[in-house]
Design a protein around this motif. Structure first.
Motif, PDB file in Angstrom:
ATOM      1  N   SER A 287       0.698  -1.264   0.050  1.00  0.00           N
ATOM      2  CA  SER A 287      -0.084  -0.057   0.089  1.00  0.00           C
ATOM      3  C   SER A 287       0.739   1.429   0.066  1.00  0.00           C
ATOM      4  CB  SER A 287      -0.899   0.092   1.131  1.00  0.00           C
ATOM      5  OG  SER A 287      -1.658  -1.092   1.008  1.00  0.00           O
ATOM      6  N   TYR A 288       1.991   1.275   0.926  1.00  0.00           N
ATOM      7  CA  TYR A 288       2.831   2.482   0.900  1.00  0.00           C
ATOM      8  C   TYR A 288       3.468   2.609  -0.449  1.00  0.00           C
ATOM      9  CZ  TYR A 288       6.244   5.804   2.708  1.00  0.00           C
ATOM     10  OH  TYR A 288       7.072   6.799   2.828  1.00  0.00           O
ATOM     11  N   PHE A 289       3.753   1.665  -1.093  1.00  0.00           N
ATOM     12  CA  PHE A 289       4.490   1.704  -2.538  1.00  0.00           C
ATOM     13  C   PHE A 289       3.664   2.360  -3.442  1.00  0.00           C
ATOM     14  CE2 PHE A 289       5.679  -0.377  -6.538  1.00  0.00           C
ATOM     15  CZ  PHE A 289       6.548   0.007  -6.754  1.00  0.00           C
ATOM     16  N   LEU A 290       2.429   1.647  -3.617  1.00  0.00           N
ATOM     17  CA  LEU A 290       1.489   1.975  -4.839  1.00  0.00           C
ATOM     18  C   LEU A 290       1.118   3.628  -4.502  1.00  0.00           C
ATOM     19  CD1 LEU A 290      -0.785  -0.952  -5.347  1.00  0.00           C
ATOM     20  CD2 LEU A 290       1.317  -0.511  -6.507  1.00  0.00           C
ATOM     21  N   GLN A 322      -0.019  12.345   5.704  1.00  0.00           N
ATOM     22  CA  GLN A 322      -0.521  13.271   6.816  1.00  0.00           C
ATOM     23  C   GLN A 322       0.386  12.976   7.865  1.00  0.00           C
ATOM     24  OE1 GLN A 322      -3.106  15.227   6.069  1.00  0.00           O
ATOM     25  NE2 GLN A 322      -3.620  14.336   4.029  1.00  0.00           N
ATOM     26  N   SER A 323       0.354  13.856   8.872  1.00  0.00           N
ATOM     27  CA  SER A 323       1.040  13.683  10.278  1.00  0.00           C
ATOM     28  C   SER A 323       0.223  13.019  11.057  1.00  0.00           C
ATOM     29  CB  SER A 323       1.797  15.033  10.600  1.00  0.00           C
ATOM     30  OG  SER A 323       2.474  15.635   9.630  1.00  0.00           O
ATOM     31  N   MET A 338       2.375   9.484   7.106  1.00  0.00           N
ATOM     32  CA  MET A 338       2.056   8.279   6.542  1.00  0.00           C
ATOM     33  C   MET A 338       0.872   8.668   5.759  1.00  0.00           C
ATOM     34  SD  MET A 338       2.292   4.928   6.380  1.00  0.00           S
ATOM     35  CE  MET A 338       3.654   4.864   7.570  1.00  0.00           C
ATOM     36  N   TYR A 339       0.591   7.707   4.764  1.00  0.00           N
ATOM     37  CA  TYR A 339      -0.534   7.774   3.702  1.00  0.00           C
ATOM     38  C   TYR A 339      -1.694   7.362   4.437  1.00  0.00           C
ATOM     39  CZ  TYR A 339       3.023   8.516  -0.034  1.00  0.00           C
ATOM     40  OH  TYR A 339       3.823   8.833  -0.747  1.00  0.00           O
ATOM     41  N   PRO A 340      -2.895   7.924   4.440  1.00  0.00           N
ATOM     42  CA  PRO A 340      -4.100   7.488   5.319  1.00  0.00           C
ATOM     43  C   PRO A 340      -4.537   6.137   4.529  1.00  0.00           C
ATOM     44  CG  PRO A 340      -4.495   9.983   4.718  1.00  0.00           C
ATOM     45  CD  PRO A 340      -3.193   9.487   4.134  1.00  0.00           C
TER      46      PRO A 340
END
Length: 449
Positions: A287-290, A322-323, A338-340
């Protein structure tokens, strides 16, 4: 029943409670019939039927079989399954590289093959001789349902463009009526094809066909909707199911000792738990990668300027870092970015590892009912296409429900499609209301400044 049969045949029956108890315990401890005489006609029929149905995992390419002939069966199956797993993963990667259209075509092809595998079993179960129309009817209902569902997607996402083409506007305006008319043709066709001698079998196959359509076509329609929301909503869930399936097999193969469910004797708690933890970790990483690539996160929309589909956009807050403040062990809070979407992926991974496998258990129960190992024999070591996608369809439904419940907002494209279907005076009325609303907002902003 065996005792009553022996009485009728004049055989002696022991009244000793211990012997009766032994017979009952022996019957209870076994889930199969011991002798040919005690088998019901249905049992004999299903056993005979299973001989004519595919046993996919037993099908191995001759070259591969010769190369692995010295391996024990357990390791031979492990190697074959592993080879074709990697082939399918690489193929999946190439299809993703081909873009949304390639994914949609693949979804349609998989749907048709899954439908064929399920219907083929139905034909074997309810063998009907001299009624050629029923096979044609099954595929006609598949065509009709696809026309309805895929037409709904086209109207939702490309209605603005289609409405500009004169002869297509009629299809958009009356799409549901035309779909219902097509279904009525099939319904009347089925009623006219009824033959007195085969009523029960024909109605059984009619129900079989419709349940197959519900399982296969409806789910593929939801998969297409997920793709339009952004490729990430397709790739992440599908990859999670693959990861869970592979890792559960690996953990079960090497560490599995505790049976999980009677429907699938080879499934173990060790594989279930190990696969679940691996899926959660994998879900966070992929998820983080995409989320770092616009190609995967942008929804697929029709651009009037380009006159084609486009995947260019400004990523929504869901895919913007977002923080987040984290309090670690009561110490001073630590902030991370991090991405929500990564947090949403936790819900997807939990579903794919806890509920997703029950799609496979359901398929296992279905196959056990007809004493078959697989739905088909297309993929050595795995079986048929349906054997690989039994969990995917359940996952697709969850993703679609999750998006509509927690993610999706009103789509301008869909609203425009509905507006263009209104009469000119109604469109003018909406224009005046919107214009007045924008004026009031501008005045409010000026007064605040």
């Amino acid at each position: 029943m065996a005792e009553i049969r022996r009485r009728k045949e004049g055989e002696p029956v022991s009244d000793d409670p211990s012997s009766q108890s032994d017979r009952r315990s022996a019957a209870d401890s076994s889930d199969h019939v011991d002798s040919e005489e005690e088998k019901s006609p249905e049992d004999k029929y299903v056993e005979e039927l299973s001989k004519n149905l595919p046993q996919g995992t037993d099908k191995t390419p001759e070259i591969l079989g010769q190369a692995l002939k010295d391996l024990p069966d357990r390791w031979k199956n492990w190697v074959i399954r592993g080879i074709f797993t990697w082939i399918m993963i690489c193929g999946f990667g190439l299809i993703i590289y081909g873009g949304p259209l390639a994914l949609m075509i693949t979804t349609l092809l998989v749907q048709v093959k899954c439908f064929h595998e399920i219907i083929s079993i139905g034909y074997q179960v309810y063998r009907i001789h001299g009624l050629p129309w029923f096979r044609s009817l099954s595929w006609y209902f598949l065509l009709t349902s696809n026309y309805f569902f895929y037409g709904e997607n086209l109207v939702d996402y490309f209605g603005v463009a289609i409405n500009r083409v004169g002869y297509l506007k009629f299809l958009v305006t009356y799409h549901r009526f035309l779909s219902f008319a097509m279904y009525c043709v099939g319904f009347v066709w089925f009623v006219l094809s009824l033959v007195k001698k085969y009523y029960m079998k024909q109605f059984s196959l009619f129900a079989w066909t419709h349940v197959s359509l519900l399982i296969v076509v409806t789910q593929s329609y939801l998969i297409i909707q997920n793709i339009f929301e952004g490729l990430v909503w397709f790739i992440v869930p599908v990859s999670m199911i693959v990861c869970n399936d592979v890792m559960a097999y690996m953990f079960g193969f090497f560490f599995g000792k505790t049976p999980l469910i009677q429907l699938s004797p080879k499934k173990t708690w060790e594989g279930f738990i190990g696969g679940g933890f691996a899926t959660i970790i994998f879900g966070f990483l992929i998820s983080y990668f995409l989320c770092t690539y616009q190609y995967f996160v942008c929804p697929i929309e029709y651009s009037e300027e380009l006159n084609s589909m486009t995947m260019a956009c400004e990523p929504s807050p869901l895919f913007t870092k977002q923080s987040y403040s984290l309090a670690l062990l009561g110490l001073k809070s630590t902030s991370i970015r991090m991405y929500p979407f990564v947090w949403h992926s936790l819900s997807l991974s939990l579903f794919s590892s806890i509920i997703g496998p029950f799609g496979g258990f359901f398929a296992s129960g279905f196959k056990r009912a007809f004493k078959i190992k697989d739905f088909g024999d297309m993929i050595p070591g795995h079986g048929g296409i349906m054997d690989r996608f039994d969990c995917q369809f359940l996952m697709a439904t969850f993703v679609n429900v999750y998006i509509s419940s927690f993610i999706r907002m009103a789509s301008p494209a869909k609203l425009l499609t509905q507006i263009f279907s209104l009469k000119p005076e109604q469109q003018v009325q909406i224009f005046d209301v919107l214009q007045e609303n924008l004026k009031n907002r501008n005045l409010l902003n000026l007064n605040m400044n």
